[in-house]
Design a protein around this motif. Structure first.
Motif, PDB file in Angstrom:
ATOM      1  N   TYR A  27       0.864  -1.177   0.000  1.00  0.00           N
ATOM      2  CA  TYR A  27       0.000   0.000   0.000  1.00  0.00           C
ATOM      3  C   TYR A  27       0.906   1.235   0.000  1.00  0.00           C
ATOM      4  CZ  TYR A  27       1.011   0.271   5.025  1.00  0.00           C
ATOM      5  OH  TYR A  27       1.651   0.351   6.235  1.00  0.00           O
ATOM      6  N   ASP A 102      -8.152  -2.953  -2.241  1.00  0.00           N
ATOM      7  CA  ASP A 102      -7.432  -2.648  -3.482  1.00  0.00           C
ATOM      8  C   ASP A 102      -7.723  -3.733  -4.524  1.00  0.00           C
ATOM      9  OD1 ASP A 102      -5.693  -1.941  -5.492  1.00  0.00           O
ATOM     10  OD2 ASP A 102      -4.006  -1.521  -4.136  1.00  0.00           O
ATOM     11  N   VAL A 104      -7.708  -3.564  -7.708  1.00  0.00           N
ATOM     12  CA  VAL A 104      -6.787  -3.510  -8.846  1.00  0.00           C
ATOM     13  C   VAL A 104      -5.561  -4.372  -8.561  1.00  0.00           C
ATOM     14  CG1 VAL A 104      -5.265  -2.027 -10.202  1.00  0.00           C
ATOM     15  CG2 VAL A 104      -7.565  -1.240  -9.589  1.00  0.00           C
ATOM     16  N   LEU A 105      -4.955  -4.183  -7.386  1.00  0.00           N
ATOM     17  CA  LEU A 105      -3.786  -4.973  -7.028  1.00  0.00           C
ATOM     18  C   LEU A 105      -4.171  -6.441  -6.864  1.00  0.00           C
ATOM     19  CD1 LEU A 105      -0.834  -5.228  -6.321  1.00  0.00           C
ATOM     20  CD2 LEU A 105      -1.384  -4.584  -3.961  1.00  0.00           C
ATOM     21  N   LEU A 108      -4.275  -7.998 -10.248  1.00  0.00           N
ATOM     22  CA  LEU A 108      -2.929  -8.148 -10.791  1.00  0.00           C
ATOM     23  C   LEU A 108      -2.226  -9.363 -10.181  1.00  0.00           C
ATOM     24  CD1 LEU A 108      -1.655  -4.446 -10.845  1.00  0.00           C
ATOM     25  CD2 LEU A 108      -1.886  -5.941 -12.831  1.00  0.00           C
ATOM     26  N   SER A 254       4.225   3.174  -8.200  1.00  0.00           N
ATOM     27  CA  SER A 254       3.189   2.465  -7.461  1.00  0.00           C
ATOM     28  C   SER A 254       3.296   0.979  -7.748  1.00  0.00           C
ATOM     29  CB  SER A 254       1.801   2.975  -7.870  1.00  0.00           C
ATOM     30  OG  SER A 254       0.773   2.104  -7.416  1.00  0.00           O
ATOM     31  N   HIS A 256       0.983  -0.749  -8.427  1.00  0.00           N
ATOM     32  CA  HIS A 256       0.032  -0.991  -9.509  1.00  0.00           C
ATOM     33  C   HIS A 256       0.703  -0.975 -10.884  1.00  0.00           C
ATOM     34  CE1 HIS A 256      -3.271   0.665  -6.678  1.00  0.00           C
ATOM     35  NE2 HIS A 256      -3.191  -0.645  -6.575  1.00  0.00           N
ATOM     36  N   ASN A 257       1.939  -0.495 -10.949  1.00  0.00           N
ATOM     37  CA  ASN A 257       2.646  -0.406 -12.231  1.00  0.00           C
ATOM     38  C   ASN A 257       3.447  -1.657 -12.577  1.00  0.00           C
ATOM     39  OD1 ASN A 257       3.338   2.933 -11.178  1.00  0.00           O
ATOM     40  ND2 ASN A 257       1.818   2.333 -12.717  1.00  0.00           N
TER      41      ASN A 257
END
Length: 290
Positions: A27, A102, A104-105, A108, A254, A256-257
């Motif tokens: 995070y 989260d 999104v994470l 992924l 991040s 997320h990238n």
């Protein structure tokens, strides 16, 4: 813990494990939780260890700088206290509602049929609460925490809060003197705590989790931790910045990238591969078997 995924990973796959730090990596620092941790650590030093208030902030920074965690530094310079008590005070009062789910994470992580392991200096209860708040409980094979690397039979002692000043420990290493005289013949005492960024912690993790560092990517927000990991053969990702440095293979603003920076993880795995998930909650390692 067994994988629900039945796909076999090819033996020549470049990466077979992703190793993640927890706080300020899984995070973002902008969540504000780390500020609350620092506040609680300083209050513990003031209230429980009776360290002079004016000295607490600078001492906290110095100990973190030299020992990776304030707890490890306090134990190194001579303070005696129960580590469970420290973690309960520092993490037990955190406003975990500052962390949000989260998805999104989560997506992924679950889209990657590669082993995923958490490696944190924090205690197991804190790690479990963080992952629960983020909705990532079933995204990791295991959590390697403070308790994993520091067995509970090492004899930590709680300072008696009712003891007079003369009865308190006096054999304390003067770290302020050490910092003010960098060229003096002074040697920092070793800490009894096993934690990042020290090589011993990484080596234990490799053994416990059966990790081949040359086939593992390590994500962390600390450059010191990454430098150690790089020396030991890990591929390294600095999370929280876009600027690469020595000892860093990739830098991400991040977590997320990940896909933008490391598309090969998905190419090797195959976009249509069934994702890895874990039965029940994540396994949290609690002790080292010698």
């Amino acid at each position: 813990m067994e994988y629900k995924n039945e796909n076999k990973q090819v033996s020549n796959q470049k990466y077979d494990c992703l190793l993640f730090d927890l706080d300020d990596t899984i995070y973002p620092l902008t969540s504000g939780l780390s500020k609350e941790v620092t506040k609680n650590i300083q209050e513990y030093m003031l209230q429980k260890l009776c360290i002079e208030e004016a000295k607490v902030p600078e001492l906290c920074v110095s100990l973190y700088k030299f020992y990776g965690t304030t707890l490890a530094g306090l134990r190194a310079i001579g303070y005696q206290f129960d580590c469970d008590d420290f973690h309960s005070y520092v993490h037990g009062r955190l406003p975990y509602m500052m962390l949000k789910p989260d998805p999104v994470l989560r997506n992924l992580l679950l889209s990657l049929p590669i082993r995923k392991v958490i490696f944190t200096n924090a205690d197991k209860t804190h790690a479990a609460r963080v992952l629960s708040r983020l909705g990532l409980e079933d995204c990791f094979e295991r959590i390697i925490s403070f308790e994993t690397l520091n067995s509970t039979d090492k004899g930590t002692v709680l300072v008696d809060q009712d003891a007079s000043e003369s009865e308190r420990p006096t054999e304390l290493f003067d770290i302020d003197d050490y910092c003010s005289r960098p060229n003096a013949d002074l040697e920092l005492p070793r800490t009894p705590v096993v934690c990042k960024p020290f090589e011993e912690a990484f080596e234990q993790v490799f053994k416990i989790a059966n990790i081949n560092p040359r086939k593992t990517i390590f994500f962390d927000d600390s450059i010191r931790n990454l430098e150690t990991g790089k020396r030991l053969g890990l591929h390294t990702v600095w999370v929280g910045t876009s600027h690469r440095a020595e000892g860093v293979d990739y830098a991400l603003e991040s977590i997320h990238n990940i896909k933008e920076a490391l598309p090969e993880l998905w190419e090797v795995a195959g976009e249509n591969s069934e994702s890895i998930s874990y039965s029940g909650k994540v396994s949290i390692e609690t002790s080292v078997i010698a």
